[in-house]
Design a protein around this motif. Structure first.
Motif, PDB file in Angstrom:
ATOM      1  N   ASN A 116       0.767  -1.220  -0.418  1.00 48.01           N
ATOM      2  CA  ASN A 116      -0.108   0.670   0.099  1.00 48.01           C
ATOM      3  C   ASN A 116       0.497   1.181  -0.211  1.00 48.01           C
ATOM      4  OD1 ASN A 116      -3.120  -1.590   0.329  1.00 48.01           O
ATOM      5  ND2 ASN A 116      -1.409  -2.137   2.001  1.00 48.01           N
ATOM      6  N   GLY A 117       1.538   1.393  -0.502  1.00 46.35           N
ATOM      7  CA  GLY A 117       2.905   2.068  -0.905  1.00 46.35           C
ATOM      8  C   GLY A 117       3.831   2.670   0.089  1.00 46.35           C
ATOM      9  N   LEU A 118       3.849   1.608   1.454  1.00 46.44           N
ATOM     10  CA  LEU A 118       4.380   1.866   3.078  1.00 46.44           C
ATOM     11  C   LEU A 118       5.400   0.936   2.806  1.00 46.44           C
ATOM     12  CD1 LEU A 118       0.680   2.544   5.297  1.00 46.44           C
ATOM     13  CD2 LEU A 118       2.669   4.438   4.093  1.00 46.44           C
ATOM     14  N   SER A 119       6.223   1.405   2.845  1.00 50.90           N
ATOM     15  CA  SER A 119       7.605   1.168   3.956  1.00 50.90           C
ATOM     16  C   SER A 119       7.374   0.750   5.527  1.00 50.90           C
ATOM     17  CB  SER A 119       9.247   1.400   3.172  1.00 50.90           C
ATOM     18  OG  SER A 119       8.972   1.577   1.959  1.00 50.90           O
ATOM     19  N   ALA A 120       7.184  -0.148   6.223  1.00 47.75           N
ATOM     20  CA  ALA A 120       6.874  -0.474   7.078  1.00 47.75           C
ATOM     21  C   ALA A 120       7.468  -1.736   8.264  1.00 47.75           C
ATOM     22  CB  ALA A 120       5.509  -0.689   7.432  1.00 47.75           C
ATOM     23  N   TRP A 121       7.759  -1.120   8.921  1.00 51.31           N
ATOM     24  CA  TRP A 121       8.492  -2.497  10.526  1.00 51.31           C
ATOM     25  C   TRP A 121       7.417  -2.537  11.452  1.00 51.31           C
ATOM     26  CZ3 TRP A 121      10.001  -2.906  15.290  1.00 51.31           C
ATOM     27  CH2 TRP A 121      11.117  -4.283  15.576  1.00 51.31           C
ATOM     28  N   THR A 122       6.638  -3.452  11.875  1.00 53.82           N
ATOM     29  CA  THR A 122       6.047  -3.684  13.000  1.00 53.82           C
ATOM     30  C   THR A 122       6.514  -5.476  13.503  1.00 53.82           C
ATOM     31  OG1 THR A 122       4.504  -3.603  11.202  1.00 53.82           O
ATOM     32  CG2 THR A 122       4.028  -4.440  13.266  1.00 53.82           C
ATOM     33  N   SER A 123       6.505  -4.737  15.183  1.00 52.27           N
ATOM     34  CA  SER A 123       7.358  -5.994  15.825  1.00 52.27           C
ATOM     35  C   SER A 123       6.576  -6.389  16.516  1.00 52.27           C
ATOM     36  CB  SER A 123       8.512  -5.137  17.530  1.00 52.27           C
ATOM     37  OG  SER A 123       6.922  -4.727  18.006  1.00 52.27           O
ATOM     38  N   ASN A 124       6.840  -7.428  17.337  1.00 51.81           N
ATOM     39  CA  ASN A 124       5.920  -8.521  18.344  1.00 51.81           C
ATOM     40  C   ASN A 124       5.479  -7.294  19.149  1.00 51.81           C
ATOM     41  OD1 ASN A 124       8.812  -9.221  18.657  1.00 51.81           O
ATOM     42  ND2 ASN A 124       7.918 -10.247  19.844  1.00 51.81           N
ATOM     43  N   PRO A 125       4.486  -7.530  19.992  1.00 57.80           N
ATOM     44  CA  PRO A 125       3.811  -7.264  21.237  1.00 57.80           C
ATOM     45  C   PRO A 125       5.604  -7.799  22.410  1.00 57.80           C
ATOM     46  CG  PRO A 125       2.507  -8.171  20.520  1.00 57.80           C
ATOM     47  CD  PRO A 125       3.628  -8.790  19.605  1.00 57.80           C
ATOM     48  N   THR A 126       6.285  -6.914  23.185  1.00 60.96           N
ATOM     49  CA  THR A 126       7.776  -6.903  23.881  1.00 60.96           C
ATOM     50  C   THR A 126       7.037  -6.316  25.131  1.00 60.96           C
ATOM     51  OG1 THR A 126       8.582  -4.911  22.569  1.00 60.96           O
ATOM     52  CG2 THR A 126       8.509  -7.395  22.170  1.00 60.96           C
ATOM     53  N   TRP A 127       7.528  -6.783  26.451  1.00 59.71           N
ATOM     54  CA  TRP A 127       6.900  -6.381  27.571  1.00 59.71           C
ATOM     55  C   TRP A 127       8.555  -4.888  27.581  1.00 59.71           C
ATOM     56  CZ3 TRP A 127       3.569  -6.941  30.235  1.00 59.71           C
ATOM     57  CH2 TRP A 127       2.893  -8.202  29.964  1.00 59.71           C
ATOM     58  N   ARG A 128       8.075  -3.736  28.162  1.00 60.23           N
ATOM     59  CA  ARG A 128       9.837  -2.235  28.812  1.00 60.23           C
ATOM     60  C   ARG A 128       8.975  -1.943  29.602  1.00 60.23           C
ATOM     61  NH1 ARG A 128       7.512  -0.419  22.244  1.00 60.23           N
ATOM     62  NH2 ARG A 128       7.294  -2.332  21.426  1.00 60.23           N
ATOM     63  N   PRO A 129       9.893  -1.442  29.969  1.00 61.37           N
ATOM     64  CA  PRO A 129       9.315  -0.567  31.213  1.00 61.37           C
ATOM     65  C   PRO A 129       9.150   0.964  31.326  1.00 61.37           C
ATOM     66  CG  PRO A 129      12.276  -0.420  30.864  1.00 61.37           C
ATOM     67  CD  PRO A 129      10.967  -1.295  30.008  1.00 61.37           C
ATOM     68  N   LEU A 130       8.479   1.109  32.242  1.00 63.42           N
ATOM     69  CA  LEU A 130       8.111   2.576  32.367  1.00 63.42           C
ATOM     70  C   LEU A 130       9.109   3.313  31.620  1.00 63.42           C
ATOM     71  CD1 LEU A 130       5.932   2.697  35.158  1.00 63.42           C
ATOM     72  CD2 LEU A 130       5.202   1.774  33.154  1.00 63.42           C
ATOM     73  N   ALA A 131       8.701   4.397  30.654  1.00 58.90           N
ATOM     74  CA  ALA A 131       8.976   5.461  29.891  1.00 58.90           C
ATOM     75  C   ALA A 131       9.352   7.245  31.331  1.00 58.90           C
ATOM     76  CB  ALA A 131       8.293   5.890  28.831  1.00 58.90           C
ATOM     77  N   ARG A 132       9.852   7.558  31.414  1.00 59.17           N
ATOM     78  CA  ARG A 132       9.990   8.087  32.478  1.00 59.17           C
ATOM     79  C   ARG A 132       9.320   9.465  32.655  1.00 59.17           C
ATOM     80  NH1 ARG A 132      14.276   7.865  28.372  1.00 59.17           N
ATOM     81  NH2 ARG A 132      16.856   7.368  29.743  1.00 59.17           N
ATOM     82  N   ARG A 133       8.315   9.795  31.118  1.00 64.43           N
ATOM     83  CA  ARG A 133       7.318  10.061  31.763  1.00 64.43           C
ATOM     84  C   ARG A 133       6.037  10.242  32.414  1.00 64.43           C
ATOM     85  NH1 ARG A 133       7.021   7.487  26.330  1.00 64.43           N
ATOM     86  NH2 ARG A 133       4.829   6.647  26.748  1.00 64.43           N
ATOM     87  N   ASP A 134       5.946   8.164  32.707  1.00 66.91           N
ATOM     88  CA  ASP A 134       5.188   8.020  33.737  1.00 66.91           C
ATOM     89  C   ASP A 134       5.309   7.534  35.273  1.00 66.91           C
ATOM     90  OD1 ASP A 134       3.089   8.162  31.632  1.00 66.91           O
ATOM     91  OD2 ASP A 134       3.585   6.260  30.754  1.00 66.91           O
TER      92      ASP A 134
END
Length: 334
Positions: A177-195
Motif C-alpha cells: 500500500n505504498g508504505l515501507s513499514a516495520w512492525t514488531s511483535n508485542p514486547t514487555w517494556r519498562p516504564l518511560a520516564r514520563r510515567d
C-alpha cells in the motif's frame, strides 16, 4: 561556579530533558545543505530492508504525541493528551550489513545556550538468533528467536541514554500500500520516564512498535498497554496508550553541536557499549536497578563522564575506566 555545582546543574538539565513529555526547542541557526539520498532501486529484499533502516538517519524536528485512550480499570481515568517537540539528529554508529546501529542526539535551546543530550539508540540485526527483552523488574534477558520467526526478519533493540537496555522486538519490513513499514511483535517494556516519575498504578507496558517511512522523514508509532504486575502478580491491563513520534526532515537548525559532541565522545560510548555487551554475554542478560528519572541508576554518572570528556576535564581512557567500574558495580547481583 564550582565544578561540583556545574555538574549538579548539568545533571538537573539532563534529567529534565529526558522527560520526553517536556517541550524542547530547536537551536536557531543558518540551515546546512541537505544530504543527497540515493534513489537507485535495491537489488534484493535484504538490501531494501537495509535502505529502509538507514533512511531513518538524518536531521529532524520531532513531534511527540502521547495519548491514553481507553481505561480497563474502574478507578483509573486516562490522562490528557501530551504534546511536545524538539530537534534531533540521527547518526549511523555502524553499518555491518546485517547489523546496523543508529544513535539519536537531541540538540536543544535551553535559555541562551544550546544543550546537547545523547538520546536513545536503535540497533537492528537481520535474522537474529536471540533478542534482548525486558523481563523485569530490573531485569533484561537474552530470549531465543525461533527459526521460523527469524527468517527474513529484523530485530530492533532500543537502548537508553547511557546505552543500558530498554526493550527489544522482532518483526518484518513490508512494502504494501505504498508504505515501507516495520512492525514488531508485542514486547514487555519498562516504564518511560514520563510515567515512572509519577509513581503510577501500572509498572510496565506491553507494546508494539511500528517504524514507517514517509516522504519527508519517518514516524515511530507505539501501541502500549499499560499493565500492573507489581508484587509478582499476573499483569493486568490498566489503560491503552498511543504514542506517535513524527520525525520531519528539517534544516531550521544547525546539527553541529550534536555532531561535535558525538565526535568527542563516540570512542567512550563504544567502550561503554562493549562493557554492557560483556555483561549481557556473561549473564545471558543484565540485572540493573531501574530509576524513574534516568531509566536505570547508571544513567547520570555515565552521561556526566561523557560531558567531562567533551569539556576536556578527563581523558577518554580515564572516563572508560570509571564507566566500566560503574557498570560492574550496578550489575553485580547480591
Amino acid at each position: 561556579m564550582t565544578k561540583q555545582t556545574k555538574m549538579s546543574k548539568r545533571a538537573v538539565i539532563i534529567a529534565a530533558a529526558l522527560l520526553i513529555g517536556a517541550p524542547v526547542a530547536a537551536a536557531n541557526a543558518q540551515a546546512p545543505v541537505a544530504a543527497t539520498v540515493s534513489t537507485q532501486a535495491p537489488a534484493t529484499a535484504f538490501e531494501r530492508d537495509r535502505q529502509a533502516i538507514l533512511a531513518q538517519a538524518g536531521q529532524y524536528r520531532v513531534h511527540f504525541d502521547m495519548r491514553e485512550n481507553v481505561s480497563f480499570h474502574a478507578d483509573y481515568d486516562p490522562m490528557e493528551e501530551k504534546l511536545s517537540g524538539g530537534s534531533e539528529i540521527v547518526r549511523v554508529v555502524y553499518d555491518h550489513g546485517d547489523r546496523i546501529s543508529l544513535q539519536h542526539i537531541l540538540v536543544m535551546a535551553h535559555g541562551d545556550q544550546t544543550v546537547v543530550i545523547k538520546h536513545w539508540r536503535q540497533d537492528w540485526v537481520y535474522q537474529p538468533q536471540t533478542v534482548l527483552t525486558y523481563t523485569g523488574p530490573n531485569q533484561w534477558s537474552l530470549t531465543p528467536v525461533p527459526e521460523i520467526e527469524r527468517a527474513g526478519a529484523w530485530s530492533q533493540t532500543v537502548w537508553q541514554t547511557d546505552d543500558s537496555p530498554r526493550y527489544g522486538g522482532v518483526g518484518h519490513w513490508t512494502y504494501e500500500n505504498g508504505l515501507s513499514a516495520w512492525t514488531s511483535n508485542p514486547t514487555w517494556r519498562p516504564l518511560a520516564r514520563r510515567d515512572a516519575v509519577r509513581n503510577p498504578v501500572y509498572d510496565r507496558y506491553l507494546g508494539t512498535n511500528r517504524h514507517i517511512l514517509k516522504p519527508n522523514g519517518w514516524v515511530h508509532i507505539q501501541d502500549n498497554m499499560k499493565m500492573d504486575g507489581r508484587n509478582g502478580s499476573t499483569p493486568v491491563a490498566i489503560v491503552q496508550e498511543d504514542v506517535i513520534n513524527t520525525y520531519d526532515t528539517s534544516t531550521s537548525y544547525t546539527p553541529k553541536p550534536g555532531d561535535d559532541y558525538w565526535a568527542a565522545t563516540q570512542a567512550y560510548w563504544a567502550g561503554i557499549r562493549d562493557a554492557w555487551d560483556a555483561v549481557i554475554t556473561r549473564d545471558g542478560g543484565v540485572h540493573v536497578e531501574e530509576a524513574p528519572e534516568t531509566g536505570v541508576v547508571t544513567g547520570i554518572p555515565l552521561m556526566e563522564l561523557a560531558q567531562k570528556i567533551q569539556d576536556g576535564e578527563i581523558t577518554t581512557e580515564a572516563a572508560l575506566t570509571e564507566g566500566r567500574a560503574i557498570i560492574a558495580l550496578a550489575t553485580t547481583k547480591d
